[in-house]
Structures are given as C-alpha cells and as structure tokens.
Design a protein around this motif. Sequence first.
Motif, PDB file in Angstrom:
ATOM      1  N   UNK A  81      -6.743 -44.670  27.901  1.00 50.88           N
ATOM      2  CA  UNK A  81      -6.341 -44.133  29.200  1.00 50.88           C
ATOM      3  C   UNK A  81      -7.277 -42.976  29.535  1.00 50.88           C
ATOM      4  N   UNK A  82      -7.770 -42.907  30.778  1.00 57.26           N
ATOM      5  CA  UNK A  82      -8.668 -41.793  31.120  1.00 57.26           C
ATOM      6  C   UNK A  82      -7.931 -40.465  31.219  1.00 57.26           C
ATOM      7  N   UNK A  83      -8.646 -39.401  30.940  1.00 57.01           N
ATOM      8  CA  UNK A  83      -8.093 -38.047  31.035  1.00 57.01           C
ATOM      9  C   UNK A  83      -8.167 -37.603  32.485  1.00 57.01           C
ATOM     10  N   UNK A  84      -7.012 -37.332  33.093  1.00 61.08           N
ATOM     11  CA  UNK A  84      -6.970 -36.872  34.477  1.00 61.08           C
ATOM     12  C   UNK A  84      -7.440 -35.428  34.555  1.00 61.08           C
ATOM     13  N   UNK A  85      -7.963 -35.069  35.720  1.00 65.40           N
ATOM     14  CA  UNK A  85      -8.528 -33.730  35.917  1.00 65.40           C
ATOM     15  C   UNK A  85      -7.492 -32.635  35.692  1.00 65.40           C
ATOM     16  N   UNK A  86      -6.266 -32.832  36.161  1.00 63.54           N
ATOM     17  CA  UNK A  86      -5.255 -31.783  35.979  1.00 63.54           C
ATOM     18  C   UNK A  86      -4.885 -31.603  34.507  1.00 63.54           C
ATOM     19  N   UNK A  87      -4.924 -32.679  33.748  1.00 62.11           N
ATOM     20  CA  UNK A  87      -4.677 -32.582  32.310  1.00 62.11           C
ATOM     21  C   UNK A  87      -5.838 -31.867  31.629  1.00 62.11           C
ATOM     22  N   UNK A  88      -7.058 -32.217  32.021  1.00 63.97           N
ATOM     23  CA  UNK A  88      -8.242 -31.563  31.448  1.00 63.97           C
ATOM     24  C   UNK A  88      -8.229 -30.075  31.753  1.00 63.97           C
ATOM     25  N   UNK A  89      -7.811 -29.718  32.960  1.00 64.15           N
ATOM     26  CA  UNK A  89      -7.741 -28.304  33.341  1.00 64.15           C
ATOM     27  C   UNK A  89      -6.722 -27.568  32.477  1.00 64.15           C
ATOM     28  N   UNK A  90      -5.554 -28.178  32.251  1.00 62.32           N
ATOM     29  CA  UNK A  90      -4.532 -27.553  31.402  1.00 62.32           C
ATOM     30  C   UNK A  90      -5.045 -27.341  29.978  1.00 62.32           C
ATOM     31  N   UNK A  91      -5.753 -28.335  29.452  1.00 65.79           N
ATOM     32  CA  UNK A  91      -6.316 -28.221  28.101  1.00 65.79           C
ATOM     33  C   UNK A  91      -7.375 -27.128  28.058  1.00 65.79           C
TER      34      UNK A  91
END
Length: 127
Positions: A81-91
Amino acid sequence: MDISSIRQDGYFFHRRFFYVCKNAAKQQSEAPMNPHSPFNPKSVGRRLEALREHHHLNKADFSDSVGIDRSSYIKIERGDKPLKAEMAYAISERWGVSMDYLYRGRLTELPAPLADSLMRSLTKGDL
C-alpha cells in the motif's frame, strides 16, 4: 485524440460530448513501477522499517505513535500500500525525518547519527 484527453474516471471529451472509454483509468493506474525507483512502495516500506528499528519499536507501537491504523501500517511497510502524504507528514514530524527521506531515501537533511544508523540498517542485506 491522445491519451491525455482521457480523464481518470474513464471519460474523455470530444467536441461537445463526453464518452466513456472502458478500462482507461484502469490501464493508466496499472502501469508497472520501476522496482528500483525510490518512490516504489517497497522502497518506502524498507525505509520505514529501518526508521522503526532504529527507534527499537514494534510495528504496533510505531503505527500508534503516528496515528496510523495498524493493519494499514503493516501493508505500507510491506510495500503493498502506498504511503499517503498526510501519513508521511505525521511520521516526519513525530520522528524527525524529512519526507524526502521517506519518499526518496535522501539522508542529507537528517542528523548524522540517525543517518548513519539508517544507512547501516538499509544496507545490511546488500553486503
């Protein structure tokens, strides 16, 4: 008509009419990704795994720390599953890495000890 005139929902515009082009959106979205691309979900997953292991966390604790559903995180780390931008930002905000690291693998903006640790983790199987 060229392929760029086909919208993602499978419709295309010709003069004053919309037409359905069956499977157009499916054909565009199923283009194979280069397995060596840094944007490949499997590459992103490897970098997430290296970051998680650097902080000595299991998958459940890491996903909880950034507010991502556990089953979704497991699929992201596996590359399914691709990493969504909002998830990447949280990380990136929680763990002090850049989104450039997550998506492209760039270590230049990371603190040296973290960059060294991640590099060792990412290359341990390449030797």
